[in-house]
Scaffold this motif. Structure first.
Motif, short mmCIF file in Angstrom:
data_model
loop_
_atom_site.label_atom_id
_atom_site.label_comp_id
_atom_site.label_asym_id
_atom_site.label_seq_id
_atom_site.Cartn_x
_atom_site.Cartn_y
_atom_site.Cartn_z
N PHE A 4 -20.73 35.29 2.20
CA PHE A 4 -20.32 36.69 2.26
C PHE A 4 -18.84 36.79 1.93
N PHE A 5 -18.46 37.91 1.32
CA PHE A 5 -17.06 38.22 1.04
C PHE A 5 -16.79 39.58 1.67
N ASN A 6 -15.90 39.60 2.65
CA ASN A 6 -15.60 40.82 3.40
C ASN A 6 -16.88 41.51 3.90
N ASN A 9 -22.59 40.43 0.65
CA ASN A 9 -23.05 39.26 -0.09
C ASN A 9 -22.13 38.97 -1.26
N VAL A 10 -21.85 37.70 -1.49
CA VAL A 10 -21.00 37.31 -2.61
C VAL A 10 -21.75 37.59 -3.90
N THR A 11 -21.10 38.32 -4.81
CA THR A 11 -21.73 38.65 -6.09
C THR A 11 -21.15 37.86 -7.24
N SER A 12 -19.99 37.24 -7.04
CA SER A 12 -19.43 36.37 -8.07
C SER A 12 -19.32 34.98 -7.48
N GLY A 13 -19.32 34.01 -8.33
CA GLY A 13 -19.27 32.64 -7.85
C GLY A 13 -20.64 32.00 -7.90
N LYS A 14 -20.67 30.73 -7.56
CA LYS A 14 -21.90 29.96 -7.63
C LYS A 14 -22.00 29.08 -6.39
N GLN A 24 -14.84 30.84 -10.03
CA GLN A 24 -14.03 30.52 -11.21
C GLN A 24 -13.26 31.75 -11.67
N HIS A 25 -12.24 31.50 -12.46
CA HIS A 25 -11.42 32.54 -13.08
C HIS A 25 -10.76 33.44 -12.03
N GLU A 33 -9.00 38.38 -2.73
CA GLU A 33 -8.46 38.17 -1.40
C GLU A 33 -9.37 38.78 -0.33
N GLY A 34 -9.51 38.06 0.76
CA GLY A 34 -10.31 38.57 1.86
C GLY A 34 -11.00 37.45 2.62
N TRP A 35 -11.94 37.84 3.46
CA TRP A 35 -12.68 36.90 4.31
C TRP A 35 -13.93 36.39 3.59
N TYR A 36 -14.04 35.08 3.50
CA TYR A 36 -15.25 34.42 2.98
C TYR A 36 -15.94 33.78 4.17
N THR A 37 -17.22 34.06 4.31
CA THR A 37 -18.00 33.55 5.44
C THR A 37 -19.25 32.87 4.94
N CYS A 38 -19.49 31.70 5.47
CA CYS A 38 -20.69 30.93 5.15
C CYS A 38 -21.61 30.97 6.38
N VAL A 39 -22.88 31.28 6.16
CA VAL A 39 -23.87 31.29 7.24
C VAL A 39 -24.97 30.31 6.86
#
Length: 70
Positions: A4-6, A9-14, A24-25, A33-39
């Motif tokens: 998750f990003f803020n 769900n993360v929409t960019s990245g792999k 990337q990029h 910038e912001g909070w990245y959360t892994c569940v």
């Protein structure tokens, strides 16, 4: 493994085979910038971990970076 990003769900990245998130990029600015959360979840339960990413530096058309959260 879900990323998750803020709180969205993360929409960019792999998501890599080991569950890491690769983005990337990445350029200077507020877009990354912001909070990245892994569940992580399994039959035994779930766990989460968060990190705040802040991007510093001067933006250049030639300078693009890759960030991997492990």
């Amino acid at each position: 493994m879900t990323w998750f990003f803020n709180s969205r769900n993360v929409t960019s990245g792999k998501v890599l085979a080991n569950g890491s998130l690769a983005i990337q990029h990445v350029i200077h600015g507020k877009a990354f910038e912001g909070w990245y959360t892994c569940v992580a979840s399994s039959h035994a339960g779930s766990a989460r971990s968060s990190a705040y990413l802040q991007v510093y530096g001067k933006q250049s058309l030639c300078e693009k970076h890759k960030i991997i959260f492990l």
